[in-house]
Motif scaffolding. Structure first.
Motif, PDB file in Angstrom:
ATOM      1  N   GLN A 253     -14.267-116.096 -44.649  1.00 14.63           N
ATOM      2  CA  GLN A 253     -13.972-117.500 -44.410  1.00 14.63           C
ATOM      3  C   GLN A 253     -13.782-118.224 -45.747  1.00 14.63           C
ATOM      4  O   GLN A 253     -14.025-117.649 -46.817  1.00 14.63           O
ATOM      5  CB  GLN A 253     -15.103-118.172 -43.606  1.00 14.63           C
ATOM      6  CG  GLN A 253     -16.445-118.204 -44.304  1.00 14.63           C
ATOM      7  CD  GLN A 253     -17.580-118.603 -43.368  1.00 14.63           C
ATOM      8  OE1 GLN A 253     -18.021-117.781 -42.578  1.00 14.63           O
ATOM      9  NE2 GLN A 253     -18.014-119.861 -43.476  1.00 14.63           N
ATOM     10  N   PHE A 255     -11.122-118.980 -47.120  1.00 15.77           N
ATOM     11  CA  PHE A 255     -10.140-118.187 -47.869  1.00 15.77           C
ATOM     12  C   PHE A 255      -9.033-119.099 -48.437  1.00 15.77           C
ATOM     13  O   PHE A 255      -8.469-119.946 -47.748  1.00 15.77           O
ATOM     14  CB  PHE A 255      -9.528-117.137 -46.931  1.00 15.77           C
ATOM     15  CG  PHE A 255      -8.318-116.465 -47.445  1.00 15.77           C
ATOM     16  CD1 PHE A 255      -8.426-115.529 -48.456  1.00 15.77           C
ATOM     17  CD2 PHE A 255      -7.049-116.781 -46.967  1.00 15.77           C
ATOM     18  CE1 PHE A 255      -7.289-114.893 -48.958  1.00 15.77           C
ATOM     19  CE2 PHE A 255      -5.915-116.163 -47.465  1.00 15.77           C
ATOM     20  CZ  PHE A 255      -6.037-115.217 -48.457  1.00 15.77           C
ATOM     21  N   ILE A 256      -8.727-118.860 -49.729  1.00 14.72           N
ATOM     22  CA  ILE A 256      -7.574-119.492 -50.359  1.00 14.72           C
ATOM     23  C   ILE A 256      -6.926-118.451 -51.282  1.00 14.72           C
ATOM     24  O   ILE A 256      -7.601-117.539 -51.786  1.00 14.72           O
ATOM     25  CB  ILE A 256      -7.946-120.755 -51.171  1.00 14.72           C
ATOM     26  CG1 ILE A 256      -8.951-120.419 -52.274  1.00 14.72           C
ATOM     27  CG2 ILE A 256      -8.443-121.854 -50.258  1.00 14.72           C
ATOM     28  CD1 ILE A 256      -9.250-121.593 -53.196  1.00 14.72           C
ATOM     29  N   ALA A 259      -4.742-112.835 -50.814  1.00 13.22           N
ATOM     30  CA  ALA A 259      -5.220-111.884 -49.808  1.00 13.22           C
ATOM     31  C   ALA A 259      -6.709-111.635 -50.019  1.00 13.22           C
ATOM     32  O   ALA A 259      -7.254-111.787 -51.129  1.00 13.22           O
ATOM     33  CB  ALA A 259      -4.426-110.586 -49.885  1.00 13.22           C
ATOM     34  N   TYR A 280      -2.239-114.303 -46.719  1.00 13.85           N
ATOM     35  CA  TYR A 280      -2.205-115.696 -46.258  1.00 13.85           C
ATOM     36  C   TYR A 280      -1.165-115.936 -45.182  1.00 13.85           C
ATOM     37  O   TYR A 280      -1.270-116.882 -44.403  1.00 13.85           O
ATOM     38  CB  TYR A 280      -1.933-116.620 -47.460  1.00 13.85           C
ATOM     39  CG  TYR A 280      -0.563-116.497 -48.037  1.00 13.85           C
ATOM     40  CD1 TYR A 280       0.463-117.352 -47.638  1.00 13.85           C
ATOM     41  CD2 TYR A 280      -0.271-115.505 -48.986  1.00 13.85           C
ATOM     42  CE1 TYR A 280       1.745-117.228 -48.166  1.00 13.85           C
ATOM     43  CE2 TYR A 280       0.999-115.381 -49.511  1.00 13.85           C
ATOM     44  CZ  TYR A 280       2.011-116.236 -49.094  1.00 13.85           C
ATOM     45  OH  TYR A 280       3.293-116.098 -49.635  1.00 13.85           O
ATOM     46  N   ASP A 281      -0.104-115.090 -45.134  1.00 11.19           N
ATOM     47  CA  ASP A 281       0.956-115.273 -44.148  1.00 11.19           C
ATOM     48  C   ASP A 281       0.662-114.583 -42.808  1.00 11.19           C
ATOM     49  O   ASP A 281       1.498-114.570 -41.918  1.00 11.19           O
ATOM     50  CB  ASP A 281       2.297-114.766 -44.705  1.00 11.19           C
ATOM     51  CG  ASP A 281       2.266-113.294 -45.063  1.00 11.19           C
ATOM     52  OD1 ASP A 281       1.167-112.678 -44.933  1.00 11.19           O
ATOM     53  OD2 ASP A 281       3.290-112.749 -45.495  1.00 11.19           O
ATOM     54  N   PHE A 306      -3.472-115.539 -36.813  1.00  7.14           N
ATOM     55  CA  PHE A 306      -4.277-115.678 -38.030  1.00  7.14           C
ATOM     56  C   PHE A 306      -4.112-117.084 -38.601  1.00  7.14           C
ATOM     57  O   PHE A 306      -3.010-117.651 -38.617  1.00  7.14           O
ATOM     58  CB  PHE A 306      -3.849-114.642 -39.076  1.00  7.14           C
ATOM     59  CG  PHE A 306      -4.506-114.818 -40.399  1.00  7.14           C
ATOM     60  CD1 PHE A 306      -5.841-114.473 -40.580  1.00  7.14           C
ATOM     61  CD2 PHE A 306      -3.796-115.377 -41.486  1.00  7.14           C
ATOM     62  CE1 PHE A 306      -6.446-114.647 -41.814  1.00  7.14           C
ATOM     63  CE2 PHE A 306      -4.399-115.555 -42.722  1.00  7.14           C
ATOM     64  CZ  PHE A 306      -5.730-115.185 -42.869  1.00  7.14           C
ATOM     65  N   SER A 307      -5.216-117.629 -39.102  1.00  9.00           N
ATOM     66  CA  SER A 307      -5.197-118.927 -39.771  1.00  9.00           C
ATOM     67  C   SER A 307      -6.172-118.868 -40.921  1.00  9.00           C
ATOM     68  O   SER A 307      -7.338-118.472 -40.742  1.00  9.00           O
ATOM     69  CB  SER A 307      -5.567-120.045 -38.807  1.00  9.00           C
ATOM     70  OG  SER A 307      -5.711-121.273 -39.500  1.00  9.00           O
ATOM     71  N   ILE A 308      -5.698-119.283 -42.114  1.00 11.82           N
ATOM     72  CA  ILE A 308      -6.586-119.241 -43.275  1.00 11.82           C
ATOM     73  C   ILE A 308      -7.698-120.278 -43.185  1.00 11.82           C
ATOM     74  O   ILE A 308      -8.668-120.222 -43.941  1.00 11.82           O
ATOM     75  CB  ILE A 308      -5.794-119.437 -44.583  1.00 11.82           C
ATOM     76  CG1 ILE A 308      -5.104-120.811 -44.575  1.00 11.82           C
ATOM     77  CG2 ILE A 308      -4.794-118.321 -44.792  1.00 11.82           C
ATOM     78  CD1 ILE A 308      -4.421-121.154 -45.898  1.00 11.82           C
ATOM     79  N   SER A 309      -7.574-121.213 -42.260  1.00 12.72           N
ATOM     80  CA  SER A 309      -8.593-122.259 -42.123  1.00 12.72           C
ATOM     81  C   SER A 309      -9.738-121.852 -41.196  1.00 12.72           C
ATOM     82  O   SER A 309     -10.712-122.590 -41.056  1.00 12.72           O
ATOM     83  CB  SER A 309      -7.962-123.547 -41.592  1.00 12.72           C
ATOM     84  OG  SER A 309      -7.418-123.350 -40.293  1.00 12.72           O
ATOM     85  N   THR A 356      -7.197-116.500 -56.048  1.00 10.03           N
ATOM     86  CA  THR A 356      -7.694-116.158 -54.707  1.00 10.03           C
ATOM     87  C   THR A 356      -9.218-116.098 -54.730  1.00 10.03           C
ATOM     88  O   THR A 356      -9.825-115.531 -55.651  1.00 10.03           O
ATOM     89  CB  THR A 356      -7.128-114.803 -54.242  1.00 10.03           C
ATOM     90  OG1 THR A 356      -5.690-114.868 -54.314  1.00 10.03           O
ATOM     91  CG2 THR A 356      -7.575-114.497 -52.845  1.00 10.03           C
ATOM     92  N   ALA A 358     -12.745-116.102 -51.603  1.00 14.23           N
ATOM     93  CA  ALA A 358     -13.189-116.136 -50.195  1.00 14.23           C
ATOM     94  C   ALA A 358     -14.688-115.883 -50.157  1.00 14.23           C
ATOM     95  O   ALA A 358     -15.277-115.273 -51.072  1.00 14.23           O
ATOM     96  CB  ALA A 358     -12.431-115.103 -49.368  1.00 14.23           C
TER      97      ALA A 358
END
Length: 368
Positions: A253, A255-256, A259, A280-281, A306-309, A356, A358
């Motif tokens: 979680q 995550f920015i 990968a 991220y995609d 998938f959602s990075i949020s 990156t 996480a």
């Protein structure tokens, strides 16, 4: 001459009563025995001239009966023809009035229904009705006790049967649950119930030996991994672990970047790993890495929704040369490779022109 009971003067008490002769009165002596059936008039015996000089008295007739004279041999007519008997009345003797004689000493006085002085009535015999009632009551109590015992035994039997049935049902349910779980686990991640590592990653567990440096650290009850250098990746492994066939998962979680994901069958000292990374995609890739051959792509694919949020639970199963990959418990791909057979587990992030980082939590390993 013969005794004439109807002659004048022979009955001092008045007119002689008919039909009831009386025997001679003997004062002070017990009454004679009652006449037998063969001679009801034994009291009228012929005069004995040799008897003592005390005169005998003629019987006193019953005033309520008629005169009746027995028939004897040699006697005829209305009177007695006994020349030997001399009537006391002919001698001028007057019989005294008849006095009641004393009670026979051998017989107690007859109770006439009124209390006598000094007489204590015998205790009355208790009625057997009370005993019968007690017996009936005892029988009823015994029967009631038997009924209660039978009811209690029946209730106990029913309770035991119910408890047994409940226990059997619970055992059957537990068995069914185990079977259902086994069936589910055979076809669903993590394919095992033998949990051998369970780490929340809220702190560094010495038993697992998680790496701790400027790239790998524990913060806010999670394990933080970051890479600021472009075109590089960083691994944060539990160096005290070593697994061969297993299922491994951790939640990623915050995550920015480019990968992030898992490493397994790794060797930090030799810089050898398998990597499962989600980008991220929403795509993912499975890679092997060594210092000699660098990164080798094995498979790639996509992660649905998938959602990075949002946190994502990433998982992998390694069994021999076969590998399966999961996101939130759903299989997203599989592959085969024989590069590494065992090693450490950990997490990783990759910087491909993007800084990156996480956070990771709830690392678990099941032995297969």
């Amino acid at each position: 001459m013969a005794y004439d009971p109807n002659a004048p003067g022979n009955n001092p008490g008045g007119t002689p009563p008919p039909n009831t002769p009386y025997g001679p009165t003997n004062y002070g002596a017990p009454p004679p025995p009652p006449p037998g059936p063969s001679d009801p008039y034994q009291s009228q015996q012929p005069y004995n001239p040799y008897a003592p000089s005390t005169p005998s008295y003629p019987p006193v007739p019953n005033p309520n009966s008629s005169p009746a004279y027995p028939s004897q041999p040699g006697i005829s007519g209305a009177g007695y023809n006994d020349p030997t008997y001399v009537s006391p009345s002919a001698q001028g003797y007057q019989a005294p009035p008849v006095q009641p004689g004393p009670s026979y000493p051998g017989y107690p006085p007859v109770n006439q229904g009124y209390p006598q002085q000094g007489f204590v009535p015998p205790p009355q015999k208790k009625s057997s009705g009370g005993k019968i009632a007690l017996i009936i009551l005892a029988v009823v109590v015994v029967l009631a006790g038997i009924g209660i015992f039978s009811a209690s035994a029946y209730n106990t039997s029913q309770s035991n049967a119910h408890a047994t049935a409940t226990a059997d049902a619970q055992a059957a349910k537990a068995t069914a649950n185990v079977q259902a779980t086994a069936t589910y686990m055979a076809s669903h991640f993590p394919f095992s119930s033998k949990l051998i590592l369970n780490d929340s990653l809220s702190g560094n567990n010495p038993a697992h030996g998680w790496m701790s440096d400027k790239y790998c650290s524990f913060s806010n009850n999670m394990y933080h991994a970051s890479e600021t250098k472009s075109s590089t990746f960083v691994t944060c492994s539990a160096k005290s672990t070593d697994y061969t066939d297993f299922s491994f998962e951790a939640t990623m979680q915050n995550f920015i970047g480019n990968a992030g994901g898992l490493v397994f069958r790794g060797d930090e000292d030799q810089q050898n790993y398998y990597l499962f990374l989600v980008f991220y995609d929403g795509s993912f890739g499975f890679y092997s890495y060594s210092t000699s051959s660098h990164t080798k792509k094995i498979i790639t694919g996509d992660v649905d929704n998938f959602s990075i949020s949002k946190p994502i639970r990433l998982g992998v199963t390694a069994q021999g040369n076969s590998f399966k990959f999961f996101a939130d418990g759903q299989k997203i791909g599989q592959a085969t490779d024989s590069t590494y057979s065992h090693g450490q587990v950990g997490v990783a992030v990759d910087n491909d022109a993007l800084i990156t980082e996480a956070n990771f939590s709830n690392a678990k390993v099941w032995q297969i």
